[in-house]
Design a protein around this motif. Structure first.
Motif, PDB file in Angstrom:
ATOM      1  N   PRO A  27      -3.467  18.419  34.210  1.00 18.03           N
ATOM      2  CA  PRO A  27      -2.619  17.462  34.176  1.00 18.03           C
ATOM      3  C   PRO A  27      -2.196  16.713  33.647  1.00 18.03           C
ATOM      4  O   PRO A  27      -1.223  16.508  32.247  1.00 18.03           O
ATOM      5  CB  PRO A  27      -2.455  16.992  35.720  1.00 18.03           C
ATOM      6  N   HIS A  28      -3.666  16.400  33.149  1.00 16.09           N
ATOM      7  CA  HIS A  28      -2.934  15.433  31.186  1.00 16.09           C
ATOM      8  C   HIS A  28      -2.615  16.355  30.629  1.00 16.09           C
ATOM      9  O   HIS A  28      -1.754  15.477  29.510  1.00 16.09           O
ATOM     10  CB  HIS A  28      -4.503  14.336  31.443  1.00 16.09           C
ATOM     11  N   LEU A  29      -3.336  17.144  29.851  1.00 16.86           N
ATOM     12  CA  LEU A  29      -2.646  18.449  28.499  1.00 16.86           C
ATOM     13  C   LEU A  29      -0.705  18.329  28.326  1.00 16.86           C
ATOM     14  O   LEU A  29      -0.854  17.530  27.232  1.00 16.86           O
ATOM     15  CB  LEU A  29      -3.188  19.250  28.744  1.00 16.86           C
TER      16      LEU A  29
ATOM     17  N   PHE B 216     -19.327  19.621  27.281  1.00 19.13           N
ATOM     18  CA  PHE B 216     -18.623  17.999  26.397  1.00 19.13           C
ATOM     19  C   PHE B 216     -16.966  17.644  26.916  1.00 19.13           C
ATOM     20  O   PHE B 216     -17.150  16.160  26.602  1.00 19.13           O
ATOM     21  CB  PHE B 216     -18.320  18.699  25.365  1.00 19.13           C
ATOM     22  N   TYR B 217     -16.751  17.610  27.613  1.00 15.47           N
ATOM     23  CA  TYR B 217     -15.127  17.591  28.643  1.00 15.47           C
ATOM     24  C   TYR B 217     -15.214  17.394  29.432  1.00 15.47           C
ATOM     25  O   TYR B 217     -15.912  16.009  29.447  1.00 15.47           O
ATOM     26  CB  TYR B 217     -14.666  19.379  28.083  1.00 15.47           C
ATOM     27  N   GLU B 218     -15.473  17.658  30.638  1.00 14.13           N
ATOM     28  CA  GLU B 218     -15.948  17.149  31.795  1.00 14.13           C
ATOM     29  C   GLU B 218     -16.993  17.143  32.123  1.00 14.13           C
ATOM     30  O   GLU B 218     -17.010  15.478  32.849  1.00 14.13           O
ATOM     31  CB  GLU B 218     -15.207  18.696  33.017  1.00 14.13           C
ATOM     32  N   GLY B 219     -18.012  17.232  31.606  1.00 14.41           N
ATOM     33  CA  GLY B 219     -19.322  16.513  31.566  1.00 14.41           C
ATOM     34  C   GLY B 219     -19.103  15.162  30.909  1.00 14.41           C
ATOM     35  O   GLY B 219     -20.205  14.357  30.707  1.00 14.41           O
ATOM     36  N   PHE B 227      -9.841  21.708  31.672  1.00 11.34           N
ATOM     37  CA  PHE B 227      -9.916  21.790  33.360  1.00 11.34           C
ATOM     38  C   PHE B 227     -10.265  19.982  33.718  1.00 11.34           C
ATOM     39  O   PHE B 227     -11.279  19.819  32.811  1.00 11.34           O
ATOM     40  CB  PHE B 227     -11.050  22.246  34.198  1.00 11.34           C
ATOM     41  N   CYS B 228      -9.366  19.317  34.206  1.00 15.54           N
ATOM     42  CA  CYS B 228      -9.732  18.116  34.747  1.00 15.54           C
ATOM     43  C   CYS B 228      -9.442  18.154  35.608  1.00 15.54           C
ATOM     44  O   CYS B 228      -7.981  18.166  36.066  1.00 15.54           O
ATOM     45  CB  CYS B 228      -9.502  17.070  33.222  1.00 15.54           C
ATOM     46  N   SER B 229      -9.568  17.199  36.809  1.00 11.08           N
ATOM     47  CA  SER B 229      -9.618  17.241  38.168  1.00 11.08           C
ATOM     48  C   SER B 229      -9.544  15.295  38.681  1.00 11.08           C
ATOM     49  O   SER B 229      -9.762  15.273  39.834  1.00 11.08           O
ATOM     50  CB  SER B 229     -10.399  17.866  39.061  1.00 11.08           C
TER      51      SER B 229
END
Lengths: 332, 332
Positions: A27-29, B216-219, B227-229
């Motif tokens: 949702p941040h994108l 690099f992203y969620e980690g 993706f980002c939850s």
């Protein structure tokens, strides 16, 4: 987060009623003014991504930049899109992290070795396809692997990607907590690839499970790393258990590839050639020429399927157009 | 498995009584007729590894092949070993997996991104140094990272490499079982690097813990992946906890680098510049020039230390030779 109204391609909408978009789940994108795809040296404010990539229908990824350049040259020939003068420029020439090539509806991208390296690339690729408003994208990983109980040179199309304990899952650490993701792949696509191999009749192809490991030496029970604390018997016992669970080859990227493609709605397949039988050895001692010819097999198989899918799609479009012409024909 | 008698360099033995060899821990290696270092396109039967690499005393590794070429050009100048006509050929030109350059006692090798990619390289590098009978080797990882609570451009020399739960360990799966390895680094070497930064006075350097992640992203709690939850607050809470535990930067290779160097007796340091403050953002939006100048800092720092260590070693050798001359002088 499907693209909002106005994002979809009207022509495609007419021709394909059940068109599927590439999903991001973030949702941040939407609140970001720009999106810098750092490891591609591309971005939404510096590049017109819909113009550059909006027509992409097939993405092919693999570890080696050289192999991904060779794939684009090969597919250009297969699809009769080659230009003898073409240089197939690296779209990511501004960085040495990944290499990217495009011809017509086909994109070819390198991803380096191991889960973290391919995961960075896939995050940025999925965002790229999303920003470019691509629809109905099919993605293939073409790679090399160690085989189990197969003649070297056999191609394995992955049924399930399993971890080092033979379970079909990817454990990922997010904010310090372990999250488990499914590594399912598209079974229909795997069957289509198997059929292509039968059509071609050039080499053996099987469908089997692929074990995805975090390490090439100790992680794959090799006896020839800098460190090895187990015996030849321990190695053989482990590989036998893997075989009995359905594993036919071992590589280092399939689990996160399967998990991320599933999350983003990309129809995905993993197609790897086996360079050796791991139950008979660890070292890659075949000649350069033999290994090179093996490495061409996944690209031949995927190239054949892409050609077939484009031909089917072209005749479907023609048939829809015929139908429309018929419906619009004046009644006399 | 130290090299057997007759492997050591007699001249060095005279000058340095406590010379330390590069260890492999693999009883199977001695029984192998050849050893193919597949991802380097080198091998014991195809290359004279002692002749090519026997004089190596310093190894510098980093993710990007371009940066590792630039490092060899830089260090050649620093050590006054440069040849204006030199091309610094890539020793691994036969493969695109890694790039390798050498000048005098310094070897520069790229390792790609992520733990699996650097681990493959380190297995083969450690075997290369072992086969080449190298002694007293110091190794540096020069890289880029996200910073915590630091001005962008600050260099972090790693005290401890910690995982995503801030523990100084590497979990590795061997034959399906998880093995935990220590990620200790050489504290003396870290202090020497800090002193070099003070000598140079060109940029800020700190010693701190480095968090090594698989993604690099969620980690890394980024909000800009596909993706980002989690929320901005979840991200900030996690990064604050990391900071409070002593973490000053985040990258993707230090834990396995520390673990493997420790196992093989290589004196090791991790030197990474921070490209941004992760508590203030996720995207790399600084100009290309600014990011490029930041990336040169680890190589300036490591280059300075290598020069200093070579000067100290040269004067120690001279002093030993003086002493020998004195002892051997005829008594009158």
């Amino acid at each position: 987060m499907a693209p909002g109204p106005g994002f979809s391609d009207e022509k495609n909408e007419t021709l394909c009623e059940s068109e599927s978009t590439v999903y991001v789940h973030n949702p941040h994108l939407d609140g970001m003014k720009d999106d810098v795809l750092y490891h591609f040296n591309l971005g939404t404010s510096t590049h017109n991504l819909p113009a550059m990539f909006g027509d992409v229908k097939f993405v092919c990824v693999g570890g080696s930049p050289w192999r991904m350049k060779s794939f684009i040259e090969y597919i250009a020939g297969e699809l009769s899109l080659e230009d003898p003068k073409a240089e197939y420029p690296n779209i990511c020439a501004g960085t040495d992290r990944y290499a990217m090539y495009k011809i017509g509806p086909v994109l070819s991208v390198s991803h380096g070795m191991g889960i973290p390296s391919i995961a960075i690339m896939l995050h940025e690729l999925i965002k790229l396809l999303y920003h470019a408003r691509c629809t109905d994208v099919t993605i293939f990983r073409i790679g090399t692997s160690g085989g189990l109980g197969l003649e070297p040179g056999t191609v394995v199309v992955t049924k399930q990607s399993v971890d080092a304990t033979f379970l079909p899952r990817l454990e990922q650490v997010i904010l310090g907590n372990t999250v488990v993701r499914s590594t399912d792949l598209d079974q229909g696509l795997a069957e289509e690839l198997l059929q292509c191999s039968k059509d071609l009749g050039q080499f053996e192809t099987v469908i089997g499970n692929t074990m995805c490991t975090m390490d090439f030496y100790e992680g794959q029970a090799r006896l020839d790393g800098a460190f090895c604390s187990y015996t030849e018997k321990d190695k053989q016992d482990y590989l036998t258990k893997a075989y009995e669970s359905g594993v036919r080859n071992i590589e280092m990227e399939s689990s996160v590839f399967a998990a991320m493609c599933k999350l983003s709605g990309l129809k995905a397949a993993v197609v790897c050639v086996t360079l050796l039988d791991r139950q008979k050895g660890d070292q890659l001692i075949s000649s350069h020429e033999v290994l090179h010819s093996y490495q061409q097999r996944p690209q031949i198989l995927v190239g054949h399927l892409i050609k077939k899918m484009l031909q089917t799609s072209a005749s479907a479009s023609a048939s829809v157009l015929d139908k429309k012409t018929l419906l619009q024909a004046p009644t006399t």
